[in-house]
Write a protein that holds these residues in place. Structure first.
Motif, PDB file in Angstrom:
ATOM      1  N   SER A  98       6.684  24.398  -8.954  1.00 33.06           N
ATOM      2  CA  SER A  98       6.408  23.134  -8.281  1.00 33.06           C
ATOM      3  C   SER A  98       5.070  22.591  -8.771  1.00 33.06           C
ATOM      4  N   ASN A  99       4.693  21.380  -8.290  1.00 30.48           N
ATOM      5  CA  ASN A  99       3.395  20.830  -8.668  1.00 30.48           C
ATOM      6  C   ASN A  99       2.273  21.749  -8.193  1.00 30.48           C
ATOM      7  N   LYS A 100       1.132  21.654  -8.849  1.00 29.47           N
ATOM      8  CA  LYS A 100       0.051  22.638  -8.659  1.00 29.47           C
ATOM      9  C   LYS A 100      -0.442  22.694  -7.220  1.00 29.47           C
ATOM     10  N   ASN A 101      -0.500  21.569  -6.508  1.00 26.63           N
ATOM     11  CA  ASN A 101      -0.992  21.546  -5.131  1.00 26.63           C
ATOM     12  C   ASN A 101       0.060  21.956  -4.108  1.00 26.63           C
ATOM     13  N   GLY A 102       1.329  22.039  -4.528  1.00 22.84           N
ATOM     14  CA  GLY A 102       2.391  22.269  -3.554  1.00 22.84           C
ATOM     15  C   GLY A 102       2.653  21.060  -2.681  1.00 22.84           C
ATOM     16  N   ILE A 103       2.283  19.869  -3.152  1.00 15.98           N
ATOM     17  CA  ILE A 103       2.536  18.644  -2.390  1.00 15.98           C
ATOM     18  C   ILE A 103       4.043  18.460  -2.252  1.00 15.98           C
ATOM     19  N   GLY A 104       4.496  18.255  -1.027  1.00 15.62           N
ATOM     20  CA  GLY A 104       5.920  18.183  -0.734  1.00 15.62           C
ATOM     21  C   GLY A 104       6.482  19.476  -0.196  1.00 15.62           C
ATOM     22  N   ALA A 105       5.670  20.559  -0.175  1.00 13.77           N
ATOM     23  CA  ALA A 105       6.136  21.830   0.378  1.00 13.77           C
ATOM     24  C   ALA A 105       6.211  21.737   1.899  1.00 13.77           C
ATOM     25  N   ARG A 106       7.122  22.460   2.488  1.00  8.99           N
ATOM     26  CA  ARG A 106       7.245  22.602   3.940  1.00  8.99           C
ATOM     27  C   ARG A 106       6.748  23.996   4.323  1.00  8.99           C
ATOM     28  N   ILE A 107       5.783  24.050   5.244  1.00  2.00           N
ATOM     29  CA  ILE A 107       5.236  25.321   5.712  1.00  2.00           C
ATOM     30  C   ILE A 107       5.633  25.503   7.169  1.00  2.00           C
ATOM     31  N   GLU A 108       6.176  26.671   7.483  1.00  2.00           N
ATOM     32  CA  GLU A 108       6.597  26.990   8.843  1.00  2.00           C
ATOM     33  C   GLU A 108       5.836  28.224   9.309  1.00  2.00           C
ATOM     34  N   ILE A 109       5.403  28.218  10.569  1.00  2.00           N
ATOM     35  CA  ILE A 109       4.838  29.436  11.146  1.00  2.00           C
ATOM     36  C   ILE A 109       5.556  29.734  12.459  1.00  2.00           C
ATOM     37  N   TYR A 110       5.702  31.024  12.751  1.00  2.00           N
ATOM     38  CA  TYR A 110       6.453  31.477  13.920  1.00  2.00           C
ATOM     39  C   TYR A 110       5.588  32.425  14.750  1.00  2.00           C
ATOM     40  N   GLY A 111       5.777  32.350  16.067  1.00  2.00           N
ATOM     41  CA  GLY A 111       5.069  33.236  16.979  1.00  2.00           C
ATOM     42  C   GLY A 111       5.588  33.035  18.387  1.00  2.00           C
ATOM     43  N   ALA A 112       4.796  33.433  19.366  1.00  2.00           N
ATOM     44  CA  ALA A 112       5.209  33.337  20.762  1.00  2.00           C
ATOM     45  C   ALA A 112       5.485  31.894  21.178  1.00  2.00           C
ATOM     46  N   ILE A 117       6.480  30.933   6.475  1.00  2.00           N
ATOM     47  CA  ILE A 117       7.450  30.644   5.416  1.00  2.00           C
ATOM     48  C   ILE A 117       7.010  29.384   4.680  1.00  2.00           C
ATOM     49  N   ILE A 118       6.953  29.472   3.354  1.00  2.00           N
ATOM     50  CA  ILE A 118       6.661  28.305   2.517  1.00  2.00           C
ATOM     51  C   ILE A 118       7.911  27.961   1.740  1.00  2.00           C
ATOM     52  N   ARG A 119       8.406  26.749   1.963  1.00  2.00           N
ATOM     53  CA  ARG A 119       9.570  26.247   1.228  1.00  2.00           C
ATOM     54  C   ARG A 119       9.058  25.261   0.181  1.00  2.00           C
ATOM     55  N   TRP A 120       9.021  25.723  -1.063  1.00  2.00           N
ATOM     56  CA  TRP A 120       8.439  24.942  -2.147  1.00  2.00           C
ATOM     57  C   TRP A 120       9.412  23.863  -2.620  1.00  2.00           C
ATOM     58  N   PRO A 121       8.895  22.784  -3.211  1.00  2.00           N
ATOM     59  CA  PRO A 121       9.788  21.746  -3.759  1.00  2.00           C
ATOM     60  C   PRO A 121      10.786  22.285  -4.773  1.00  2.00           C
ATOM     61  N   SER A 122      10.437  23.359  -5.481  1.00  2.00           N
ATOM     62  CA  SER A 122      11.333  23.939  -6.486  1.00  2.00           C
ATOM     63  C   SER A 122      12.534  24.629  -5.863  1.00  2.00           C
TER      64      SER A 122
END
Length: 679
Positions: free
Chosen positions: A517-531, A567-572
């Motif tokens: 993906s692009n170097k900055n990860g622009i367009g990536a979706r980041i998810e975090i899970y917890g309580a 979880i990081i879902r990259w544009p690629s």
């Protein structure tokens, strides 16, 4: 006797008509409707409280409550039919030494005025109407409501002035030296001034000369590493076009690249529109269809205008423009970036769905976000209710008011669901302040995304799509980033930094290094899970209208002490997973770094041996396009080598022992990635 009575009545009438012509003779009023026969008295003093420009005449009233009230002064009332274009200023102090307290120009319908303020018992407030737009007679109403003190703010700020932040345009906070700490970026003619963050609230200042003629960022700025050298580049948007300031490999020199295309730029962004791994540039065009520049991977851009240039994408084609702010986000959770455009001066906002393969579909009507009237210069998009999809707050920069739309996404069917207008229940509809910039961040780190906009306010998210409005006098919107590395977001407005005071809530910061993906990860979706359940962020370059803010993703988790998964879902299409990371830290994630050695996305290709000593060889299934180039990266995202392939192999003999990422590009330009070990 009748003549004498008439004489005194005439004198009284004459006195009454001029009693409100000056501050000293301001007419004392109470709650109710009051008539202004004409605006022909002394004007409001400098500075005026709203609108900027002086007027030539004014009318003066005074109001002194015996009890503290929430007071509204409005010319948007039925007595004015049609409504008049008015402007009002509210002062405290004494005549000759007045202090602005509040004011309004165009919040009401048809440019009438509505201003609400807290009036303290025993304090005199001077209400001055002027003729900036109209001298004709009109009426206004003063209403009193019980004053309910706001709750204590969930976060407080300490302002600090940095006198060396003195460039012409100080509208960018982003990492500029590849240490993933946010820096302060200033732009002036032929000069880039960077305050590099060296420690908590400490900076090292460097000036970089930039030769040539550049468009200045009179409207907006965006940042991103479009030439993949590890250092962020800039795009500067002006009223006549845009310019690129490109880092030259090591972040110590910059080159100006100035296309000659005419664009009345509004919001600019870096975004990988065609998802080829290279950052492209987009600009809203105020008076014509939108414009974008595709990056060919060799630092060369090709100009396209939506619906005009042959082969262009349809990303806003209205010839009458009104395109003010673009925000790229994955609203339908399908892994590619869609486009939301805030509109001003008439046309409704637009939502363009990315269908892949260069096809964008305008679904504004289907999504029912195209409501009018609208006068918005920018919007804030985030998952405000933490249900896993992006909602839309349309900010007001005029009398049409804020609008808030909840995303009703259902990925189990092929139906395009409409958003729901929940403005009334959210509490944002009661706020009449206006702003050209609206941004969405979790300012108090409680795990819910807030909104900052006009009137020196933050709309704090209380959960269930309800917001509580807290005013921060003097603190205007600006660029956002963590400028002292304490995990809380600070606000930079020109040379004043508002540092957030940590409130005990926990947090997580995520920085990305793209490989495929692009170097900055622009367009990536980041998810975090917890309580708390789930939180999501999209990495974007350019939000709101003008400012550029951090490319690091920030999450607050409140009093929770454990994060179960990131979880990081990259544009690629690559998916990285981190289990049980500690809170209150920065995660630096390289694309593919969490994949196992035997996990890969090489498509029809296979690499062997793995681990390898001297050579890596490639085989492919029958009918698979041949490999054109192979690139090898270390786990910090640095390019180690790139070669054209002729015999389906590449030497790794010279590499140090360790783990590497490899990307294959086939004859059709498709890219595939995997990890390997060098022994």
């Amino acid at each position: 006797m009748k003549k004498i009575t008439l004489f005194f009545l005439l004198i009284a009438a004459s006195w009454y008509s001029s009693a409100q012509d000056t501050c000293a003779s301001a007419l004392a009023i109470t709650a109710g409707i009051h008539s202004v026969s004409a605006v022909n008295g002394s004007p409001a003093p400098t500075p005026v409280c709203t609108g900027g420009n002086l007027a030539t005449f004014g009318e003066w009233y005074s109001y002194t409550p015996s009890t503290t009230y929430s007071v509204t002064v409005s010319s948007d009332i039925a007595a004015n039919t049609p409504r008049k274009d008015t402007r009002v200023h509210i002062y405290t102090g004494i005549c000759g030494a007045l202090t602005c307290y509040a004011g309004d120009d165009d919040t009401g319908s048809n440019y009438s005025s509505v201003v609400t303020f807290v009036a303290n018992a025993g304090t005199t407030y001077y209400i001055a109407w002027d003729n900036r737009w109209n001298s004709a007679a009109f009426s206004f109403q003063l209403t009193e409501a019980p004053y309910i003190p706001p709750p204590p703010p969930p976060i407080s700020y300490t302002p600090q002035t940095i006198t060396t932040v003195n460039s012409t345009y100080n509208i960018c906070v982003v990492d500029m030296n590849n240490d993933y700490k946010d820096d302060i970026v200033g732009v002036s003619t032929n000069n880039l001034k960077i305050h590099h963050q060296t420690g908590p609230a400490t900076f090292s200042v460097t000036n970089y000369p930039v030769t040539g003629t550049s468009d200045m960022p009179t409207w907006s700025m965006a940042a991103g590493d479009y030439n993949r050298d590890g250092y962020n580049d800039l795009v500067l948007g002006s009223g006549s076009g845009l310019s690129f300031w490109q880092s030259n490999n090591d972040g110590t020199t910059y080159t100006n690249i100035n296309p000659t295309d005419y664009i009345f730029c509004q919001r600019t962004n870096f975004v990988d529109i065609n998802n080829d791994g290279n950052l492209d540039a987009f600009s809203c065009h105020d008076v014509a269809p939108n414009v974008y520049y595709l990056n060919n991977g060799s630092n060369a851009f090709t100009h396209y205008q939506s619906g005009v240039t042959p082969g262009s994408y349809n990303v806003g084609t209205l010839s009458n423009g009104g395109n003010y702010a673009s925000l790229w986000t994955d609203y339908d959770n399908d892994g590619d970036v869609d486009l939301f455009i805030s509109k001003c001066s008439g046309p409704p906002c637009e939502l363009h769905r990315n269908d892949g393969n260069g096809v964008f579909t305008d679904i504004s009507a289907i999504a029912q976000i195209n409501t009018t009237p609208v006068q918005s210069w920018s919007s804030a998009v985030a998952d405000f209710d933490n249900d896993g999809d992006m909602d839309i707050f349309v900010g007001a920069n005029g009398g049409s008011g804020h609008k808030f739309f909840r995303n009703n996404l259902d990925t189990t069917n092929n139906v395009e669901e409409a958003f729901t207008n929940i403005t009334a229940a959210s509490g944002v509809g009661t706020d009449t302040s206006i702003s050209r910039d609206y941004i969405a961040y979790d300012f108090d780190n409680d795990g819910k995304v807030d909104i900052m906009g006009g009137g020196n306010k933050i709309f704090f998210n209380q959960g269930n799509n309800v917001f509580s409005i807290i005013r921060y006098p003097g603190m205007a919107i600006g660029s956002v980033g963590d400028l002292n590395s304490d995990g809380f977001l600070d606000i930079a407005n020109n040379n004043k930094i508002y540092y957030a005071a940590p409130n005990g809530n926990n947090w997580l910061k995520v920085s990305l290094i793209g490989i495929q993906s692009n170097k900055n990860g622009i367009g990536a979706r980041i998810e975090i899970y917890g309580a708390w359940g789930k939180q999501i962020r999209d990495v974007r370059s350019g939000e709101g209208f003008e400012y550029m803010s951090t490319l690091n993703a920030h999450f607050g988790i409140g009093t929770a002490t454990q994060i179960t998964q990131v979880i990081i879902r990259w544009p690629s299409g690559t998916v990285d997973t981190i289990t049980n990371p500690n809170p209150n830290q920065t995660l630096l994630i390289t694309e593919g770094s969490t994949l196992g050695i035997d996990e890969n996305t090489l498509g029809g290709f296979t690499l062997y041996p793995n681990p390898a000593n001297d050579f890596i060889r490639f085989s492919h299934k029958s009918g698979t396009d041949f490999i054109k180039t192979v690139s090898i990266f270390d786990m910090a995202g640095r390019v180690i080598k790139t070669e054209n392939i002729t015999d389906n192999s590449i030497s790794v003999h010279e590499l140090q022992k360790g783990t590497y990422m490899i990307i294959l590009e086939n004859s059709n330009g498709n890219k595939y990635s995997s990890k390997f070990i060098k022994e």
